[in-house]
Design a protein around this motif. Structure first.
Motif, PDB file in Angstrom:
ATOM      1  N   PHE A 183       0.835  -1.201   0.000  1.00 58.95           N
ATOM      2  CA  PHE A 183       0.000   0.000   0.000  1.00 58.95           C
ATOM      3  C   PHE A 183       0.871   1.252   0.000  1.00 58.95           C
ATOM      4  O   PHE A 183       2.006   1.239   0.464  1.00 58.95           O
ATOM      5  CB  PHE A 183      -0.969   0.033   1.195  1.00 58.95           C
TER       6      PHE A 183
ATOM      7  N   ASP B  46      -3.118   6.146  -0.202  1.00 55.11           N
ATOM      8  CA  ASP B  46      -4.356   5.376  -0.291  1.00 55.11           C
ATOM      9  C   ASP B  46      -5.069   5.235   1.047  1.00 55.11           C
ATOM     10  O   ASP B  46      -6.104   4.577   1.134  1.00 55.11           O
ATOM     11  CB  ASP B  46      -4.076   3.996  -0.896  1.00 55.11           C
TER      12      ASP B  46
ATOM     13  N   ASN C  65      -6.693  -4.108  -5.148  1.00 54.92           N
ATOM     14  CA  ASN C  65      -6.454  -3.727  -6.538  1.00 54.92           C
ATOM     15  C   ASN C  65      -5.481  -4.745  -7.121  1.00 54.92           C
ATOM     16  O   ASN C  65      -4.291  -4.700  -6.846  1.00 54.92           O
ATOM     17  CB  ASN C  65      -5.874  -2.313  -6.602  1.00 54.92           C
TER      18      ASN C  65
ATOM     19  N   ARG D  89      -6.243  -0.340  -1.636  1.00 53.26           N
ATOM     20  CA  ARG D  89      -6.805   0.977  -1.905  1.00 53.26           C
ATOM     21  C   ARG D  89      -7.872   1.271  -0.868  1.00 53.26           C
ATOM     22  O   ARG D  89      -8.391   0.356  -0.250  1.00 53.26           O
ATOM     23  CB  ARG D  89      -7.458   1.031  -3.296  1.00 53.26           C
ATOM     24  N   LYS D  90      -8.216   2.524  -0.716  1.00 54.67           N
ATOM     25  CA  LYS D  90      -9.296   2.935   0.185  1.00 54.67           C
ATOM     26  C   LYS D  90      -9.116   2.301   1.569  1.00 54.67           C
ATOM     27  O   LYS D  90     -10.017   1.659   2.104  1.00 54.67           O
ATOM     28  CB  LYS D  90     -10.659   2.585  -0.402  1.00 54.67           C
TER      29      LYS D  90
END
Length: 71
Positions: free
Chosen positions: A32, A36, A54, A65-66
């Motif tokens: 990561f 993000d 992802n 992500r997120k």
């Protein structure tokens, strides 16, 4: 919990480099980027997080992500 979200634990985080890895509850670790993280949460090794996955089309390590800190 959001749909299609996974949970895991921050395995390692390199704040000066802006990236790290999340240990997933099921499956391989994921990469990561700090960018993000949602809401610019304070993150540290051992923190519980939720994230969406992802998948890489180049065969590299999947990325998160997120990312949302939980707990």
């Amino acid at each position: 919990m959001r749909d299609n979200m996974e949970t895991g634990t921050i395995k390692c985080f390199f704040p000066f480099k802006g990236y790290g890895f999340i240990r997933r509850e099921k499956g391989k670790d994921v990469f990561f980027f700090y960018k993000d993280l949602e809401n610019e949460a304070e993150i540290y090794e051992g923190a519980k997080v939720q994230f969406s996955l992802n998948e890489s089309s180049t065969g590299r390590c999947p990325s998160a992500r997120k990312i949302i800190k939980i707990g």
